[in-house]
Design a protein around this motif. Structure first.
Motif, PDB file in Angstrom:
ATOM      1  N   TYR A 187      -3.849  -2.165   0.246  1.00  0.00           N
ATOM      2  CA  TYR A 187      -2.956  -3.309   0.111  1.00  0.00           C
ATOM      3  C   TYR A 187      -3.141  -4.282   1.276  1.00  0.00           C
ATOM      4  O   TYR A 187      -3.278  -5.480   1.087  1.00  0.00           O
ATOM      5  CB  TYR A 187      -1.509  -2.811   0.066  1.00  0.00           C
ATOM      6  CG  TYR A 187      -0.488  -3.907  -0.085  1.00  0.00           C
ATOM      7  CD1 TYR A 187      -0.516  -4.740  -1.192  1.00  0.00           C
ATOM      8  CD2 TYR A 187       0.491  -4.100   0.876  1.00  0.00           C
ATOM      9  CE1 TYR A 187       0.419  -5.742  -1.336  1.00  0.00           C
ATOM     10  CE2 TYR A 187       1.430  -5.101   0.732  1.00  0.00           C
ATOM     11  CZ  TYR A 187       1.392  -5.923  -0.374  1.00  0.00           C
ATOM     12  OH  TYR A 187       2.315  -6.915  -0.516  1.00  0.00           O
TER      13      TYR A 187
ATOM     14  N   SER B 177       5.701  -5.848  -0.968  1.00  0.00           N
ATOM     15  CA  SER B 177       5.451  -5.140   0.285  1.00  0.00           C
ATOM     16  C   SER B 177       5.225  -3.664  -0.011  1.00  0.00           C
ATOM     17  O   SER B 177       5.582  -3.187  -1.080  1.00  0.00           O
ATOM     18  CB  SER B 177       6.616  -5.321   1.276  1.00  0.00           C
ATOM     19  OG  SER B 177       7.811  -4.867   0.702  1.00  0.00           O
ATOM     20  N   VAL B 178       4.601  -2.967   0.938  1.00  0.00           N
ATOM     21  CA  VAL B 178       4.362  -1.529   0.786  1.00  0.00           C
ATOM     22  C   VAL B 178       4.914  -0.839   2.020  1.00  0.00           C
ATOM     23  O   VAL B 178       4.739  -1.314   3.143  1.00  0.00           O
ATOM     24  CB  VAL B 178       2.854  -1.223   0.626  1.00  0.00           C
ATOM     25  CG1 VAL B 178       2.597   0.267   0.686  1.00  0.00           C
ATOM     26  CG2 VAL B 178       2.333  -1.800  -0.671  1.00  0.00           C
ATOM     27  N   ARG B 179       5.603   0.285   1.806  1.00  0.00           N
ATOM     28  CA  ARG B 179       6.240   0.970   2.921  1.00  0.00           C
ATOM     29  C   ARG B 179       5.828   2.442   2.942  1.00  0.00           C
ATOM     30  O   ARG B 179       5.739   3.082   1.900  1.00  0.00           O
ATOM     31  CB  ARG B 179       7.752   0.868   2.755  1.00  0.00           C
ATOM     32  CG  ARG B 179       8.554   1.520   3.856  1.00  0.00           C
ATOM     33  CD  ARG B 179       9.965   1.717   3.399  1.00  0.00           C
ATOM     34  NE  ARG B 179      10.699   0.461   3.358  1.00  0.00           N
ATOM     35  CZ  ARG B 179      11.468   0.024   4.361  1.00  0.00           C
ATOM     36  NH1 ARG B 179      11.585   0.736   5.459  1.00  0.00           N
ATOM     37  NH2 ARG B 179      12.121  -1.091   4.266  1.00  0.00           N
ATOM     38  N   LEU B 180       5.567   2.927   4.128  1.00  0.00           N
ATOM     39  CA  LEU B 180       5.294   4.353   4.310  1.00  0.00           C
ATOM     40  C   LEU B 180       6.449   4.971   5.088  1.00  0.00           C
ATOM     41  O   LEU B 180       6.991   4.351   5.987  1.00  0.00           O
ATOM     42  CB  LEU B 180       4.014   4.550   5.126  1.00  0.00           C
ATOM     43  CG  LEU B 180       2.702   4.082   4.528  1.00  0.00           C
ATOM     44  CD1 LEU B 180       1.591   4.297   5.530  1.00  0.00           C
ATOM     45  CD2 LEU B 180       2.400   4.815   3.245  1.00  0.00           C
ATOM     46  N   ARG B 181       6.814   6.182   4.734  1.00  0.00           N
ATOM     47  CA  ARG B 181       7.847   6.874   5.496  1.00  0.00           C
ATOM     48  C   ARG B 181       7.396   8.292   5.786  1.00  0.00           C
ATOM     49  O   ARG B 181       6.805   8.945   4.930  1.00  0.00           O
ATOM     50  CB  ARG B 181       9.163   6.895   4.726  1.00  0.00           C
ATOM     51  CG  ARG B 181       9.967   5.617   4.891  1.00  0.00           C
ATOM     52  CD  ARG B 181      11.251   5.667   4.137  1.00  0.00           C
ATOM     53  NE  ARG B 181      10.997   6.036   2.760  1.00  0.00           N
ATOM     54  CZ  ARG B 181      11.770   6.856   2.080  1.00  0.00           C
ATOM     55  NH1 ARG B 181      12.822   7.407   2.642  1.00  0.00           N
ATOM     56  NH2 ARG B 181      11.495   7.132   0.823  1.00  0.00           N
ATOM     57  N   GLN B 182       7.701   8.734   6.974  1.00  0.00           N
ATOM     58  CA  GLN B 182       7.287  10.078   7.365  1.00  0.00           C
ATOM     59  C   GLN B 182       8.303  10.632   8.348  1.00  0.00           C
ATOM     60  O   GLN B 182       8.569  10.016   9.372  1.00  0.00           O
ATOM     61  CB  GLN B 182       5.910  10.009   8.029  1.00  0.00           C
ATOM     62  CG  GLN B 182       5.347  11.350   8.402  1.00  0.00           C
ATOM     63  CD  GLN B 182       4.007  11.203   9.093  1.00  0.00           C
ATOM     64  OE1 GLN B 182       3.844  10.394   9.983  1.00  0.00           O
ATOM     65  NE2 GLN B 182       3.056  12.012   8.679  1.00  0.00           N
ATOM     66  N   SER B 183       8.886  11.763   8.029  1.00  0.00           N
ATOM     67  CA  SER B 183       9.800  12.366   8.981  1.00  0.00           C
ATOM     68  C   SER B 183       8.992  13.235   9.939  1.00  0.00           C
ATOM     69  O   SER B 183       7.819  13.515   9.696  1.00  0.00           O
ATOM     70  CB  SER B 183      10.843  13.211   8.249  1.00  0.00           C
ATOM     71  OG  SER B 183      10.229  14.363   7.733  1.00  0.00           O
TER      72      SER B 183
ATOM     73  N   ASN C  34       6.938  -2.106  -3.448  1.00  0.00           N
ATOM     74  CA  ASN C  34       8.032  -2.987  -3.865  1.00  0.00           C
ATOM     75  C   ASN C  34       7.544  -4.106  -4.781  1.00  0.00           C
ATOM     76  O   ASN C  34       6.615  -4.822  -4.446  1.00  0.00           O
ATOM     77  CB  ASN C  34       8.716  -3.601  -2.647  1.00  0.00           C
ATOM     78  CG  ASN C  34       9.437  -2.551  -1.832  1.00  0.00           C
ATOM     79  OD1 ASN C  34      10.218  -1.759  -2.359  1.00  0.00           O
ATOM     80  ND2 ASN C  34       9.156  -2.504  -0.537  1.00  0.00           N
TER      81      ASN C  34
ATOM     82  N   TYR D 159      -1.825   2.081   1.251  1.00  0.00           N
ATOM     83  CA  TYR D 159      -1.331   1.134   2.248  1.00  0.00           C
ATOM     84  C   TYR D 159      -2.475   0.269   2.770  1.00  0.00           C
ATOM     85  O   TYR D 159      -2.365  -0.954   2.837  1.00  0.00           O
ATOM     86  CB  TYR D 159      -0.686   1.933   3.388  1.00  0.00           C
ATOM     87  CG  TYR D 159       0.030   1.124   4.435  1.00  0.00           C
ATOM     88  CD1 TYR D 159       1.366   0.807   4.280  1.00  0.00           C
ATOM     89  CD2 TYR D 159      -0.621   0.705   5.587  1.00  0.00           C
ATOM     90  CE1 TYR D 159       2.045   0.082   5.243  1.00  0.00           C
ATOM     91  CE2 TYR D 159       0.035  -0.018   6.555  1.00  0.00           C
ATOM     92  CZ  TYR D 159       1.377  -0.326   6.391  1.00  0.00           C
ATOM     93  OH  TYR D 159       2.035  -1.039   7.350  1.00  0.00           O
ATOM     94  N   ASN D 160      -3.590   0.900   3.108  1.00  0.00           N
ATOM     95  CA  ASN D 160      -4.718   0.155   3.657  1.00  0.00           C
ATOM     96  C   ASN D 160      -5.380  -0.728   2.606  1.00  0.00           C
ATOM     97  O   ASN D 160      -5.827  -1.829   2.905  1.00  0.00           O
ATOM     98  CB  ASN D 160      -5.740   1.120   4.270  1.00  0.00           C
ATOM     99  CG  ASN D 160      -5.175   1.780   5.521  1.00  0.00           C
ATOM    100  OD1 ASN D 160      -4.294   1.215   6.175  1.00  0.00           O
ATOM    101  ND2 ASN D 160      -5.641   2.978   5.816  1.00  0.00           N
TER     102      ASN D 160
END
Lengths: 478, 158
Positions: A473, A426-432, A446, A470-471
């Motif tokens: 993937y 899986s692929v994860r993006l995080r942004q505060s 991952n 992300y895209n």
């Protein structure tokens, strides 16, 4: 070999060793209490634990190698019956302790990708080498037959698989490898931890003593401990990597090494989850790096956090050329990693985070032991350098439709991952909310590694960079 | 992404609300125990006070955040992948191709069962991802879709 068999009687030694390892304090108690009545009472218990139990547990283990599956029976009170179809096997590991060599016996462990923690599904303490060879042959046949026609054709035409690639350590690279290990640092930290566990008044007395001694003496003492720890790791590595040899035959890779215990791991190519190039700070100076295979089994757990070392020490220029004969999907030359990066102003963010993490312990330590102030300031400088290192080493990009390259810098270790699309879980993006304004994002890829997840995290990329991966993937992973 | 983002079912807010009052109850019981310890064993009074502040404060914050939590939790199910998104201050977005999914677990406690909802956990060979609550029919549909895909493309890769 379709009959159910027991392992060789020498396998008893293994069960005995396990009993001794778990119950050795019993010996001490019996010796210490040899006069008292209850000490004598423990003797039958000891006989049960050290003689009868190993005998029964050896006797309870049996196995059968059938053309369709490997069967394994074990357990004394609760019987376990394990059926493993050959397609499910991740790794076959063969270990031969020196005392088993004259008898032509070895230990065989077979692992699947099941999440079962800690131990291999099948472990045969002492069997003839033919067992592993037979398992290997059946596995090859099963893998070649149904799936895709190309591999089936090639394995049928080549009855005996030919060796396609070999890698051995030259004397020069071997010494480069063992001398540049950072394995001594954990030992040092343990030594430091022991120092921390010493009684308080002892430290205080030591502290006042130390005040009289010159700083030079202290430094020499520290260096001597570091040197001993370092020599220890060098010897350990020399033993462990004795006669290192990696070969590729057909669609599998076999890595063999070790002096007192010869350790042979066989892994099919399609089971490789990712390739990692790892370079600690010393190896960066020498421009060499270690090539490891990330596997979905714990066969290589004793090596180095589950990584199977394929090429212990290769120069940077040679890395890809040497890897390619082993792994078909690897690029032939070093791929471009500039597509993902942390540059200019964004570097400060990683430096800031490293400093923030170091600041709290340093502040507490400075408050508690003001005399050691200078030492703690050094930690801040190291943290600053670490942040900068992480920023400078963040990199990556899409090599082709099926392959991703990612580079990270943690603890002065540069790691480059080659991850096939099919193995990314899986692929994860995080942004505060603050990163939204500055268009930044964290990216986590991952992959399965050992029995757990390996999160490859690239922090403070631009939003476009992270989203491009992300895209990629999302559109290609089917 | 072309496919639409779905919010969680509206009823999940009710569930979250009830679970917040549940934690209020539990924390109040703990506070009560602290108070007993204070009266009978002379424990420091400030322990009880701190505990009381936590017992009241935590559920209030939890309840206050429900609309926020609801608004920024999204999921997307396409033919080939599941995407999940959560959080505003710390926004997280994850992509899981259905081909990588090893198993899907539907899980519903008494509250979720009462509201005909189900928690859904999607596991890959290495990671686990959870959607807090889906309509039972949607959850079952997703599970069947994943099973279908798994049957079609038998990747014996992991």
């Amino acid at each position: 070999m379709t009959k159910t068999k027991r392992t060789h009687p020498l396998g008893l030694l293994d069960h005995l060793a396990k009993s001794v390892k778990n119950w050795w304090p019993l010996f001490l108690i019996i010796i210490a209490q040899s006069q008292s009545w209850w000490g004598k009472l423990l003797i039958p218990a000891a006989i049960l634990i050290f003689i009868i139990w190993p005998l029964i547990s050896w006797w309870s283990i049996s196995y059968r190698v059938t053309p369709t599956a490997l069967e394994f029976h074990s357990g004394i009170l609760v019987r376990h019956h394990e059926h493993i179809p050959y397609v499910r096997i991740q790794t076959v590991q063969r270990k031969q302790w020196f005392y088993l060599a004259p008898f032509h016996l070895e230990e065989v462990s077979v692992e699947t990708a099941s999440h079962e923690q800690g131990k291999p599904e099948v472990r045969l303490a002492a069997v003839k080498p033919e067992v592993a060879a037979l398992i290997e042959r059946y596995r090859q046949a099963v893998n070649a037959a149904p799936t895709d026609s190309t591999t089936a054709a090639s394995t049928e035409s080549v009855a005996i698989p030919t060796i396609q690639a070999t890698y051995t350590l030259s004397t020069r690279t071997k010494w480069q490898f063992v001398l540049t290990s950072t394995g001594f640092i954990p030992i040092l930290l343990v030594a430091l931890g022991v120092y921390g566990k010493l009684p308080h008044n002892l430290i205080e007395r030591l502290g006042s003593d130390l005040a009289h001694l010159s700083g030079l003496f202290l430094i020499i003492g520290g260096l001597a401990i570091a040197l001993i720890a370092w020599l220890f790791t060098v010897v350990m590595l020399l033993i462990r990597y004795f006669h290192f040899r990696a070969i590729r035959t057909g669609d599998k890779i076999q890595v063999a090494k070790g002096l007192f215990q010869r350790n042979t791991i066989t892994v099919p190519l399609q089971r490789i989850q990712a390739v990692r190039f790892k370079q600690n700070i010393f190896r960066q100076w020498l421009a060499i790096q270690t090539t490891q295979l990330l596997l979905a089994s714990r066969a290589a757990a004793e090596d180095n956090n589950d990584d199977l070392v394929l090429l212990p020490a290769v120069t940077l220029q040679q890395s890809y050329a040497d890897l390619r004969p082993f792994v078909d999907w690897a690029p032939t030359t070093s791929p471009d990693v500039s597509a993902l990066n942390v540059t200019n102003g964004r570097r400060w963010l990683l430096v800031r985070n490293a400093l923030l993490i170091a600041l709290v312990p340093v502040a507490i330590a400075t408050w508690l032991w003001p005399t050691w102030n200078a030492l703690f300031d050094l930690v801040l400088i190291i943290a600053f350098g670490q942040g900068l290192f992480a920023a400078n080493n963040t990199g990556g990009g899409i090599v082709n439709r099926h392959l991703l390259v990612l580079r990270t810098g943690h603890w002065w270790t540069r790691e480059t991952y080659l991850v096939p699309l099919a193995k990314i879980q899986s692929v994860r993006l995080r942004q505060s909310i603050w990163m939204k304004r500055t268009h930044l994002m964290h990216l986590t890829v991952n992959v399965r590694h050992g029995n757990r997840n390996q999160a490859i995290a690239l922090r403070y990329l631009t939003a476009e960079q992270a989203e491009s991966i992300y895209n990629w993937y999302l559109t290609n992973a089917i | 992404m072309p496919q639409t983002q779905h919010p969680l079912p509206n009823r999940i807010k009710l569930i979250w609300g009830i679970s917040a009052s549940g934690s209020l109850l539990v924390l109040l019981v703990v506070t009560g125990l602290f108070w007993l310890a204070q009266t009978y064993w002379d424990w420091a009074a400030w322990l009880t006070v701190t505990m009381l502040v936590i017992a009241v404060g935590e559920p209030i914050i939890e309840t206050a955040l429900i609309p926020y939590r609801y608004r920024f939790t999204r999921y997307m199910i396409a033919d080939t992948a599941v995407e999940m998104q959560a959080g505003f201050i710390f926004k997280k977005r994850v992509a899981i191709p259905i081909a990588r999914v090893q198993n899907v677990t539907l899980n519903a406690g008494p509250l979720l069962q009462w509201q005909k909802l189900s928690k859904i956990t999607v596991s890959t060979a290495s990671t686990t991802h959870t959607i807090d609550g889906l309509e039972l029919t949607t959850a079952e549909q997703l599970r069947d879709q994943i099973m279908q895909l798994a049957r079609e493309a038998r990747h014996d890769q992991n």
